[in-house]
Motif scaffolding. Structure first.
Motif, PDB file in Angstrom:
ATOM      1  N   TYR A 173       0.838  -1.192   0.000  1.00 43.68           N
ATOM      2  CA  TYR A 173       0.000   0.000   0.000  1.00 43.68           C
ATOM      3  C   TYR A 173       0.875   1.245   0.000  1.00 43.68           C
ATOM      4  O   TYR A 173       1.956   1.248   0.606  1.00 43.68           O
ATOM      5  CB  TYR A 173      -0.890   0.013   1.251  1.00 43.68           C
ATOM      6  N   PRO A 174       0.412   2.319  -0.637  1.00 41.26           N
ATOM      7  CA  PRO A 174       1.171   3.571  -0.578  1.00 41.26           C
ATOM      8  C   PRO A 174       0.999   4.237   0.781  1.00 41.26           C
ATOM      9  O   PRO A 174      -0.052   4.121   1.416  1.00 41.26           O
ATOM     10  CB  PRO A 174       0.529   4.424  -1.682  1.00 41.26           C
ATOM     11  N   VAL A 175       2.037   4.899   1.244  1.00 45.05           N
ATOM     12  CA  VAL A 175       1.929   5.703   2.466  1.00 45.05           C
ATOM     13  C   VAL A 175       1.118   6.947   2.112  1.00 45.05           C
ATOM     14  O   VAL A 175       1.401   7.622   1.123  1.00 45.05           O
ATOM     15  CB  VAL A 175       3.325   6.058   3.000  1.00 45.05           C
ATOM     16  N   PHE A 176       0.092   7.259   2.914  1.00 51.82           N
ATOM     17  CA  PHE A 176      -0.908   8.238   2.509  1.00 51.82           C
ATOM     18  C   PHE A 176      -0.415   9.682   2.473  1.00 51.82           C
ATOM     19  O   PHE A 176      -0.752  10.437   1.563  1.00 51.82           O
ATOM     20  CB  PHE A 176      -2.120   8.173   3.439  1.00 51.82           C
ATOM     21  N   TYR A 177       0.358  10.092   3.480  1.00 49.99           N
ATOM     22  CA  TYR A 177       0.601  11.526   3.655  1.00 49.99           C
ATOM     23  C   TYR A 177       2.047  11.926   3.397  1.00 49.99           C
ATOM     24  O   TYR A 177       2.987  11.239   3.805  1.00 49.99           O
ATOM     25  CB  TYR A 177       0.224  11.961   5.076  1.00 49.99           C
ATOM     26  N   GLN A 178       2.196  13.047   2.725  1.00 55.15           N
ATOM     27  CA  GLN A 178       3.498  13.685   2.613  1.00 55.15           C
ATOM     28  C   GLN A 178       3.668  14.571   3.844  1.00 55.15           C
ATOM     29  O   GLN A 178       2.894  15.508   4.065  1.00 55.15           O
ATOM     30  CB  GLN A 178       3.598  14.519   1.335  1.00 55.15           C
ATOM     31  N   LEU A 179       4.650  14.259   4.642  1.00 57.55           N
ATOM     32  CA  LEU A 179       4.849  14.991   5.894  1.00 57.55           C
ATOM     33  C   LEU A 179       5.667  16.260   5.664  1.00 57.55           C
ATOM     34  O   LEU A 179       6.322  16.426   4.638  1.00 57.55           O
ATOM     35  CB  LEU A 179       5.557  14.088   6.914  1.00 57.55           C
ATOM     36  N   GLY A 180       5.594  17.164   6.637  1.00 56.44           N
ATOM     37  CA  GLY A 180       6.371  18.401   6.558  1.00 56.44           C
ATOM     38  C   GLY A 180       5.769  19.448   5.664  1.00 56.44           C
ATOM     39  O   GLY A 180       6.444  20.411   5.277  1.00 56.44           O
ATOM     40  N   ALA A 217       6.156  -6.276  -4.334  1.00 53.84           N
ATOM     41  CA  ALA A 217       6.231  -5.074  -5.172  1.00 53.84           C
ATOM     42  C   ALA A 217       5.871  -3.875  -4.302  1.00 53.84           C
ATOM     43  O   ALA A 217       4.702  -3.636  -4.000  1.00 53.84           O
ATOM     44  CB  ALA A 217       5.289  -5.191  -6.364  1.00 53.84           C
ATOM     45  N   ASP A 218       6.868  -3.132  -3.883  1.00 53.96           N
ATOM     46  CA  ASP A 218       6.711  -2.025  -2.932  1.00 53.96           C
ATOM     47  C   ASP A 218       6.398  -0.743  -3.693  1.00 53.96           C
ATOM     48  O   ASP A 218       7.219  -0.258  -4.471  1.00 53.96           O
ATOM     49  CB  ASP A 218       8.000  -1.876  -2.129  1.00 53.96           C
ATOM     50  N   VAL A 219       5.213  -0.186  -3.468  1.00 49.52           N
ATOM     51  CA  VAL A 219       4.811   1.023  -4.191  1.00 49.52           C
ATOM     52  C   VAL A 219       5.103   2.298  -3.400  1.00 49.52           C
ATOM     53  O   VAL A 219       4.818   3.401  -3.878  1.00 49.52           O
ATOM     54  CB  VAL A 219       3.304   0.979  -4.557  1.00 49.52           C
ATOM     55  N   ARG A 220       5.656   2.168  -2.212  1.00 49.36           N
ATOM     56  CA  ARG A 220       5.810   3.351  -1.358  1.00 49.36           C
ATOM     57  C   ARG A 220       6.690   4.426  -1.985  1.00 49.36           C
ATOM     58  O   ARG A 220       6.334   5.606  -1.988  1.00 49.36           O
ATOM     59  CB  ARG A 220       6.342   2.938   0.018  1.00 49.36           C
ATOM     60  N   SER A 221       7.810   4.046  -2.533  1.00 45.86           N
ATOM     61  CA  SER A 221       8.743   5.064  -3.032  1.00 45.86           C
ATOM     62  C   SER A 221       8.200   5.772  -4.267  1.00 45.86           C
ATOM     63  O   SER A 221       8.414   6.974  -4.437  1.00 45.86           O
ATOM     64  CB  SER A 221      10.104   4.446  -3.338  1.00 45.86           C
ATOM     65  N   GLY A 256       0.503   5.571 -13.043  1.00 47.99           N
ATOM     66  CA  GLY A 256       1.828   6.113 -12.748  1.00 47.99           C
ATOM     67  C   GLY A 256       2.534   5.436 -11.598  1.00 47.99           C
ATOM     68  O   GLY A 256       3.760   5.535 -11.475  1.00 47.99           O
ATOM     69  N   GLY A 257       1.770   4.723 -10.743  1.00 52.88           N
ATOM     70  CA  GLY A 257       2.338   4.105  -9.553  1.00 52.88           C
ATOM     71  C   GLY A 257       2.306   2.595  -9.586  1.00 52.88           C
ATOM     72  O   GLY A 257       3.317   1.925  -9.799  1.00 52.88           O
ATOM     73  N   TYR A 258       1.115   2.016  -9.406  1.00 45.57           N
ATOM     74  CA  TYR A 258       1.000   0.567  -9.301  1.00 45.57           C
ATOM     75  C   TYR A 258       1.429  -0.163 -10.580  1.00 45.57           C
ATOM     76  O   TYR A 258       2.134  -1.181 -10.519  1.00 45.57           O
ATOM     77  CB  TYR A 258      -0.434   0.175  -8.946  1.00 45.57           C
ATOM     78  N   TYR A 259       0.990   0.321 -11.728  1.00 45.16           N
ATOM     79  CA  TYR A 259       1.269  -0.408 -12.968  1.00 45.16           C
ATOM     80  C   TYR A 259       2.759  -0.558 -13.255  1.00 45.16           C
ATOM     81  O   TYR A 259       3.229  -1.680 -13.498  1.00 45.16           O
ATOM     82  CB  TYR A 259       0.542   0.241 -14.145  1.00 45.16           C
ATOM     83  N   PRO A 260       3.550   0.518 -13.237  1.00 39.98           N
ATOM     84  CA  PRO A 260       4.980   0.310 -13.524  1.00 39.98           C
ATOM     85  C   PRO A 260       5.694  -0.570 -12.505  1.00 39.98           C
ATOM     86  O   PRO A 260       6.605  -1.320 -12.864  1.00 39.98           O
ATOM     87  CB  PRO A 260       5.558   1.734 -13.554  1.00 39.98           C
ATOM     88  N   VAL A 261       5.287  -0.485 -11.245  1.00 35.68           N
ATOM     89  CA  VAL A 261       5.903  -1.341 -10.219  1.00 35.68           C
ATOM     90  C   VAL A 261       5.539  -2.801 -10.475  1.00 35.68           C
ATOM     91  O   VAL A 261       6.392  -3.698 -10.411  1.00 35.68           O
ATOM     92  CB  VAL A 261       5.466  -0.899  -8.806  1.00 35.68           C
ATOM     93  N   PHE A 262       4.263  -3.064 -10.792  1.00 32.64           N
ATOM     94  CA  PHE A 262       3.846  -4.440 -11.089  1.00 32.64           C
ATOM     95  C   PHE A 262       4.495  -4.954 -12.369  1.00 32.64           C
ATOM     96  O   PHE A 262       4.930  -6.103 -12.442  1.00 32.64           O
ATOM     97  CB  PHE A 262       2.329  -4.522 -11.196  1.00 32.64           C
ATOM     98  N   ARG A 263       4.552  -4.109 -13.383  1.00 28.35           N
ATOM     99  CA  ARG A 263       5.155  -4.516 -14.662  1.00 28.35           C
ATOM    100  C   ARG A 263       6.582  -5.012 -14.455  1.00 28.35           C
ATOM    101  O   ARG A 263       6.991  -6.040 -14.995  1.00 28.35           O
ATOM    102  CB  ARG A 263       5.149  -3.330 -15.622  1.00 28.35           C
ATOM    103  N   THR A 264       7.341  -4.291 -13.642  1.00 27.23           N
ATOM    104  CA  THR A 264       8.723  -4.686 -13.361  1.00 27.23           C
ATOM    105  C   THR A 264       8.766  -5.983 -12.562  1.00 27.23           C
ATOM    106  O   THR A 264       9.559  -6.893 -12.852  1.00 27.23           O
ATOM    107  CB  THR A 264       9.438  -3.575 -12.578  1.00 27.23           C
ATOM    108  N   ALA A 265       7.895  -6.101 -11.564  1.00 32.34           N
ATOM    109  CA  ALA A 265       7.904  -7.288 -10.710  1.00 32.34           C
ATOM    110  C   ALA A 265       7.424  -8.536 -11.439  1.00 32.34           C
ATOM    111  O   ALA A 265       7.834  -9.652 -11.113  1.00 32.34           O
ATOM    112  CB  ALA A 265       7.033  -7.047  -9.482  1.00 32.34           C
ATOM    113  N   ALA A 266       6.558  -8.348 -12.428  1.00 33.03           N
ATOM    114  CA  ALA A 266       5.984  -9.487 -13.148  1.00 33.03           C
ATOM    115  C   ALA A 266       6.915 -10.022 -14.226  1.00 33.03           C
ATOM    116  O   ALA A 266       6.726 -11.154 -14.696  1.00 33.03           O
ATOM    117  CB  ALA A 266       4.665  -9.072 -13.790  1.00 33.03           C
ATOM    118  N   ALA A 267       7.916  -9.250 -14.596  1.00 32.37           N
ATOM    119  CA  ALA A 267       8.811  -9.638 -15.704  1.00 32.37           C
ATOM    120  C   ALA A 267       9.684 -10.817 -15.335  1.00 32.37           C
ATOM    121  O   ALA A 267      10.110 -10.963 -14.181  1.00 32.37           O
ATOM    122  CB  ALA A 267       9.652  -8.444 -16.115  1.00 32.37           C
TER     123      ALA A 267
END
Length: 267
Positions: A173-180, A217-221, A256-267
């Motif tokens: 899961y993505p971390v919800f909030y941008q802090l600061g 597949a870590d989507v946080r970053s 922009g987030g989940y798809y490219p991360v999954f695409r890389t992990a699925a390869a």
């Protein structure tokens, strides 16, 4: 043109045509061996992305969710999209795993957030103060540490049993909030505590995936800079008119987030 030159020219055309056919056919042939099943909760079904399929009903499977985007780009030999809004580890096991078989070669799944009460926590944080929010997240963290590893082990064991030959990609899961940043709504203390809880769930999920030989597949970053309180957010903020989409990825969060991360992990 002499006969010999004509024969040479014809042979060259035939060779070029053969090469062209090979170049065009190879990707499709490679993709045709993939048998893909998309399991999981609302972060896999695409709640918040819009464009829901009529057959999915309350499961709200979106044509803009990362599984659908991957299938459209890769044209697998078979594709079953059974992820469902509200799914838990138990409901995935009881109602989604029938889509798997020994011929399945690729599986994706996000699950665990509903087991620790993501939705209830966010409603508490939105409707009450910082004290109640922090307490709700802490209760969920305690529950996650105590029970989530075992629950994930159960569903992952069941996936492996039904799809012994598949590459299994577990998405976090993505971390919800941008802090600061200055942000209207919840307090900075609540933001930080909510992020802490999500990081814990992701870390427990990553460890469980590793125990089973699955890919995490870590989507946080990739969501950094696109969280709530950022200038270009990929997540829906609290929406009282449509509570179900609150804190879920928009279509841009999937593309922009989940798809490219999954695409890389699925390869």
């Amino acid at each position: 043109m002499t006969r010999s030159r004509l024969l040479t020219f014809t042979a060259s055309l035939a060779t070029a045509f053969t090469v062209l056919v090979a170049l065009v056919a190879t990707p499709a042939q490679a993709a045709s061996t993939v048998r893909y099943v998309a399991l999981g909760d609302s972060y896999s079904s695409g709640v918040g992305a819009g464009s829901y399929t009529s057959e999915s009903g309350s499961c709200q499977r979106s044509t803009k969710a990362y599984p659908a985007l991957w299938a459209a780009a890769n044209v697998p030999a078979s594709y079953a999209f059974v992820a469902c809004s509200g799914a838990t580890t138990t409901s995935v096991t009881s109602s989604q795993l029938s889509a798997l078989s020994s011929t399945t070669t690729l599986v994706s799944i996000s699950v665990g957030g509903n087991d620790v009460g993501f939705a209830d926590i966010m409603r508490t944080c939105a409707l009450y103060g910082t004290t109640q929010c922090v307490a709700a997240v802490q209760t969920a963290e305690d529950k996650a540490r105590a029970s989530l590893p075992g629950l994930l082990d159960n569903v992952y064991n069941a996936i492996r049993s039904r799809a012994p030959n598949a590459r299994v990609v577990v998405l976090g899961y993505p971390v919800f909030y941008q802090l600061g940043t200055t942000c209207i709504g919840l307090s900075a203390t609540s933001h930080a505590k909510i992020n802490e809880g999500i990081n814990l769930v992701d870390d427990l999920t990553k460890a469980a995936a590793g125990r089973h030989g699955f890919v995490f597949a870590d989507v946080r970053s990739i969501f950094v800079g696109h969280q709530l309180c950022s200038g270009d957010k990929w997540l829906h903020a609290l929406n009282f008119a449509s509570l179900g989409i609150s804190y879920h990825p928009m279509a841009t969060g999937h593309s922009g987030g989940y798809y490219p991360v999954f695409r890389t992990a699925a390869a």
